[in-house]
Design a protein around this motif. Structure first.
Motif, PDB file in Angstrom:
ATOM      1  N   LEU A  25      -4.059  -3.396   6.094  1.00  0.00           N
ATOM      2  CA  LEU A  25      -5.248  -2.543   5.814  1.00  0.00           C
ATOM      3  C   LEU A  25      -6.371  -2.997   6.496  1.00  0.00           C
ATOM      4  N   SER A  26      -7.395  -2.003   6.621  1.00  0.00           N
ATOM      5  CA  SER A  26      -8.596  -2.408   6.793  1.00  0.00           C
ATOM      6  C   SER A  26      -9.419  -3.152   5.585  1.00  0.00           C
ATOM      7  N   ARG A  41      -0.103   1.197  -4.957  1.00  0.00           N
ATOM      8  CA  ARG A  41      -0.748   0.326  -4.006  1.00  0.00           C
ATOM      9  C   ARG A  41      -1.884  -0.396  -4.781  1.00  0.00           C
ATOM     10  N   THR A  96     -12.355  -0.400  -1.141  1.00  0.00           N
ATOM     11  CA  THR A  96     -12.226   0.500  -1.928  1.00  0.00           C
ATOM     12  C   THR A  96     -11.095   0.696  -3.042  1.00  0.00           C
ATOM     13  N   HIS A  97      -9.944  -0.105  -2.776  1.00  0.00           N
ATOM     14  CA  HIS A  97      -8.708  -0.119  -3.486  1.00  0.00           C
ATOM     15  C   HIS A  97      -9.484  -0.888  -4.826  1.00  0.00           C
ATOM     16  N   THR A 100     -10.823  -0.407   3.365  1.00  0.00           N
ATOM     17  CA  THR A 100     -10.059   0.116   2.567  1.00  0.00           C
ATOM     18  C   THR A 100      -9.458  -0.721   1.203  1.00  0.00           C
TER      19      THR A 100
END
Length: 199
Positions: free
Chosen positions: A160-161, A137, A167-168, A164
Motif C-alpha cells: 500500500l502507499s 484490512r 489513513t488506516h 493509505t
C-alpha cells in the motif's frame, strides 16, 4: 539543558511529581517528560492526573530499566511513549518533536519486550476494547503495527502507499477511541489479536 540546546522551549523543570503537576496545570506545555521515580508524588501517578485532565499534553515517561513494570501502566493510562534515561541528546530531542506531532514514541525492541512481558498479566489494567468496528484490512494493519512496524514498513508489507497506511491507522485510532499507536499496541495484546511470541 539538552532540549534548549536543540531549539526546544523548556517552560519548566520540577524536582518532584507534585511540583511537576502544578507546572503542567499552570503552563500547559505541549509535551511533558516525566520520570517514573520521583519524590513526593511518583511520576506514574502524576502522569495519570495530567492525562486525565481535559486536552492533556503528550507525556513521555523516563525510566532506568526497559522492563520497568510501571511503563506498561503509563502507556495504558495514555502516555505517548517512554525513553530510557541513557537516551542520547539527539534521540531525546527527536522524541519530543515526534510526540508533539501526535505520534507515539515506539522504540520497537523496547516496546515489544515491554508489552509482551506485561500485556498478558492478570493484574494489568486492561482496556478491553471490542475490535468488531475494524475492517479486515484494519485488523491486519493493527496486527503489524503491534509488532512495531513503522508506516513505511506497513506500506511495504501490505503493498500500500504510506498515505493509505496513515489513513488506516487514523481510522483504527478513531474507531477504538485511542490516543496513539502506543495504546493501539496494548489493545492488540489485551484483546488477544496477537499474543506474545506469535509470528
Amino acid at each position: 539543558m539538552i532540549l534548549t540546546a536543540a531549539g526546544i522551549d523548556v517552560v519548566a523543570e520540577a524536582e518532584d511529581g507534585a511540583r511537576a503537576l502544578e507546572a503542567v496545570r499552570a503552563l500547559r506545555p505541549d509535551v511533558v517528560l516525566m520520570d517514573i521515580q520521583m519524590p513526593v508524588l511518583d511520576g506514574l501517578t502524576a502522569a495519570r492526573r495530567v492525562l486525565a485532565a481535559g486536552d492533556p499534553p503528550r507525556v513521555i515517561m523516563l525510566t532506568t530499566f526497559d522492563l520497568d513494570r510501571y511503563v506498561y501502566a503509563a502507556l495504558a493510562a495514555g502516555a505517548s511513549g517512554f525513553l530510557l534515561k541513557d537516551v542520547s541528546p539527539e534521540h531525546l530531542a527527536a522524541a519530543v518533536r515526534l510526540v508533539r506531532t501526535g505520534d507515539a514514541l515506539l522504540a520497537p525492541t523496547i516496546t515489544r519486550r515491554l508489552v509482551e512481558r506485561f500485556a498478558t498479566r492478570e493484574d494489568a489494567s486492561a482496556l478491553h476494547r471490542d475490535l468488531s468496528p475494524l475492517t479486515g484490512r484494519e485488523l491486519e494493519v493493527l496486527r503489524l503495527l503491534a509488532r512495531g512496524r513503522t508506516n513505511a514498513e506497513l506500506a511495504a508489507d501490505l503493498h500500500l502507499s504510506e498515505a493509505t497506511v496513515k489513513t488506516h491507522v487514523a481510522r483504527i485510532l478513531s474507531k477504538l477511541d485511542l490516543r496513539d499507536r502506543a495504546q493501539a499496541i496494548i489493545v492488540a495484546y489485551e484483546t488477544g489479536l496477537i499474543t506474545p511470541g506469535s509470528p
